[in-house]
Design an enzyme around this catalytic site. Structure first.
Site, mmCIF file in Angstrom:
data_model
loop_
_atom_site.group_PDB
_atom_site.id
_atom_site.type_symbol
_atom_site.label_atom_id
_atom_site.label_comp_id
_atom_site.label_asym_id
_atom_site.label_seq_id
_atom_site.Cartn_x
_atom_site.Cartn_y
_atom_site.Cartn_z
ATOM 1 N N GLU A 1 0.810 -1.225 0.000
ATOM 2 C CA GLU A 1 0.000 0.000 0.000
ATOM 3 C C GLU A 1 0.843 1.275 0.000
ATOM 4 O O GLU A 1 0.820 2.054 0.956
ATOM 5 C CB GLU A 1 -0.940 0.005 1.199
ATOM 6 C CG GLU A 1 -1.966 -1.110 1.168
ATOM 7 C CD GLU A 1 -2.937 -1.050 2.346
ATOM 8 O OE1 GLU A 1 -2.866 -0.092 3.149
ATOM 9 O OE2 GLU A 1 -3.773 -1.959 2.469
ATOM 10 N N GLU B 1 -4.934 -8.580 1.206
ATOM 11 C CA GLU B 1 -5.564 -8.197 2.468
ATOM 12 C C GLU B 1 -7.037 -7.948 2.227
ATOM 13 O O GLU B 1 -7.417 -7.284 1.260
ATOM 14 C CB GLU B 1 -4.977 -6.910 3.063
ATOM 15 C CG GLU B 1 -3.624 -7.024 3.709
ATOM 16 C CD GLU B 1 -3.175 -5.689 4.295
ATOM 17 O OE1 GLU B 1 -4.048 -4.874 4.694
ATOM 18 O OE2 GLU B 1 -1.965 -5.457 4.334
#
Length: 486
Positions: free
Chosen positions: A198, A384
């Site tokens: 991320e 995720e």
């Protein structure tokens, strides 16, 4: 499921007690409709990150990271929480891996700590750190669990931040060297590598809003950091290929499902801007080798074009083996000239997690289909996906998290719908294995399938852990039946 596990060097016993045995509405009757869509070799996994679980912040030769500094700064995190101890995984890793095996997962996504392996962000690796990760990776192999190793999950060595951090190009080159050294040290025990987790959060929360470490608030630096993170990914990918051509390499981006608040041109333009600065700014250079006009329009005033040097985009566009997608929620974009980039975003409804995030399973299908159709034909992994709830231990010693069971059932089913539509999805990693340090929110949010009592370090598998184990078992049984009938 119940198991008694000895801690390492702590002189205590950790009692791990799952949900109630037998037929419980949280497990029975919560099957998914598209289980048959998942391929036989699908990677069912759980995920963690080093700073969130390891603890031992000053032990084993580890140096300070930006999260150590940020969490010890007044006002940095909720309740002044830090990862100093976290889940004490540095000492409890072996029993934690035993629990992973009991849960039946085939894969585990973990990160290595840059500040543990290379405390100053340069020079030779810390051999105590190398020994720790080699033991963990070997332990996973011995238990039949495939490791997926993230090289950077936000814990930049503080010494590099003192030199400018991700706002400086040099950090990208330092990371590439670190990545190569790490693969050389651990590559015989792991074959799947994720360069970054991320980068949007690292850049825009770390340097833009200041909500994450290092807590700086300068959108110009945030935009430079975004480009330098992508450059770091490309440089690291090329470096790893040079020392280990058999390595399988990917990158994980958070992909948000963005909708406009209304059909007005202003709100639609706001949604497009938010998409440019949230999704496209990272997906486009990695998978298309360019920034689109919408990204330039949103970010050039903040220095994006000035940060790009000749050859950068070709470097970032390095060939990959897979793409990781983290997905959590749908957000609604409103035009708001008083907000950064003139966009105000709010969670879609229903916003039912303890974070106030939306629960819209069809958004999972949407983002998987979008990435597969618009950005890459590479195999995809959900690296995720999960939800935080107000979990508690009931008087019987159980954690009956029916909300999370329902969330997982619906989101995994939505991933199965994406597979049915042609998406080449190869794995799903639930966030997270353990309750842990949730960054700026400290220990106030629980995402784990395993409850952690942070005072005693007791691990209690929740009902959702039972459900996930049952799902994996059902998938294996389905494939065994199909194989026998064939």
């Amino acid at each position: 499921m119940t198991s008694t596990m000895n801690t390492h060097d702590r002189g205590a016993t950790v009692e791990q007690t799952g949900g109630p045995k037998g037929s419980h509405s949280g497990v029975e009757g919560h099957s998914i409709n598209h289980l048959g869509n998942f391929p036989a070799d699908f990677a069912w996994g759980l995920a963690t990150a080093a700073y969130q679980i390891e603890g031992a912040a000053t032990e084993g030769g580890r140096g300070p990271s930006i999260w150590d500094t940020f969490s010890h700064r007044p006002g940095g995190t909720r309740n002044a929480d830090s990862g100093d101890i976290a889940c004490d995984h540095y000492y409890r890793w072996a029993t934690d891996l035993d629990l992973l095996k009991e849960l039946g997962v085939s894969s585990y996504r973990l990160s290595v700590s840059w500040s543990r392996l290379q405390p100053g962000g340069g020079g030779e690796l810390n051999q105590e750190g190398v020994a720790f990760y080699r033991a963990v990776l070997q332990g996973l192999r011995e238990r039949g669990i495939e490791p997926y190793v993230t090289l950077y999950h936000w814990d930049l060595p503080q010494e590099l931040e003192d030199l400018g951090g991700w706002g400086e190009r040099e950090t990208a080159y330092r990371f590439a060297k670190f990545a190569v050294q790490t693969v050389l040290a651990l590559g015989d025990l792991a074959s799947k590598w994720i360069t970054l987790n991320e980068p949007w959060c690292s850049a825009f929360l770390g340097y833009g809003s200041g909500a994450h470490a290092p807590g700086r608030r300068d959108l110009n630096i945030a935009v430079r950091a975004a480009h330098h993170l992508s450059l770091a990914h490309g440089l690291a990918t090329a470096g790893i290929r040079g020392v280990d051509p058999s390595a399988q390499i990917g990158v994980t981006n958070i992909v948000t499902d963005i909708h406009s608040a209304s059909s007005s041109p202003e709100d639609q333009a706001a949604a497009a801007r938010l998409d440019a600065i949230s999704n496209r700014v990272f997906l486009e250079p990695v998978f298309h080798g360019r920034y689109s006009s919408s990204v330039h329009a949103a970010l050039d005033d903040y220095g994006l074009q000035d940060a790009i040097e000749p050859g950068d985009l070709a470097t970032i566009h390095a060939p990959l083996d897979f793409a990781g997608i983290n997905h959590y929620q749908r957000v609604i974009a409103h035009n708001d000239p008083s907000a950064p980039f003139s966009v105000r975003e709010v969670p879609a409804q229903p916003a039912t997690t303890s974070f106030g995030w939306s629960v819209v399973p069809e958004s999972m299908t949407a983002v998987l289909e979008r990435v597969a159709s618009e950005f890459t034909t590479l195999p995809l992994y959900v690296t995720e996906s999960g939800a935080s709830y107000h979990d508690y231990v009931d008087p019987n010693g159980h954690v009956i998290d029916t909300e999370r069971v329902d969330y997982l059932r619906r989101y995994i089913d939505a991933a199965g719908e994406a597979i049915a539509s042609g998406v080449n999805l190869k794995g799903y990693f639930v966030w997270s294995f353990l309750d842990n340090f949730e960054w700026g929110e400290g220990y106030s949010k629980r995402f784990g399938l395993v409850y952690v009592d942070y005072r005693t370090q007791e691990r209690i598998p929740k009902l959702s852990a039972q459900w996930y184990t049952a799902l994996i078992g059902a998938h294996h049984a389905l494939n065994a039946r199909n194989y026998t009938s064939a």
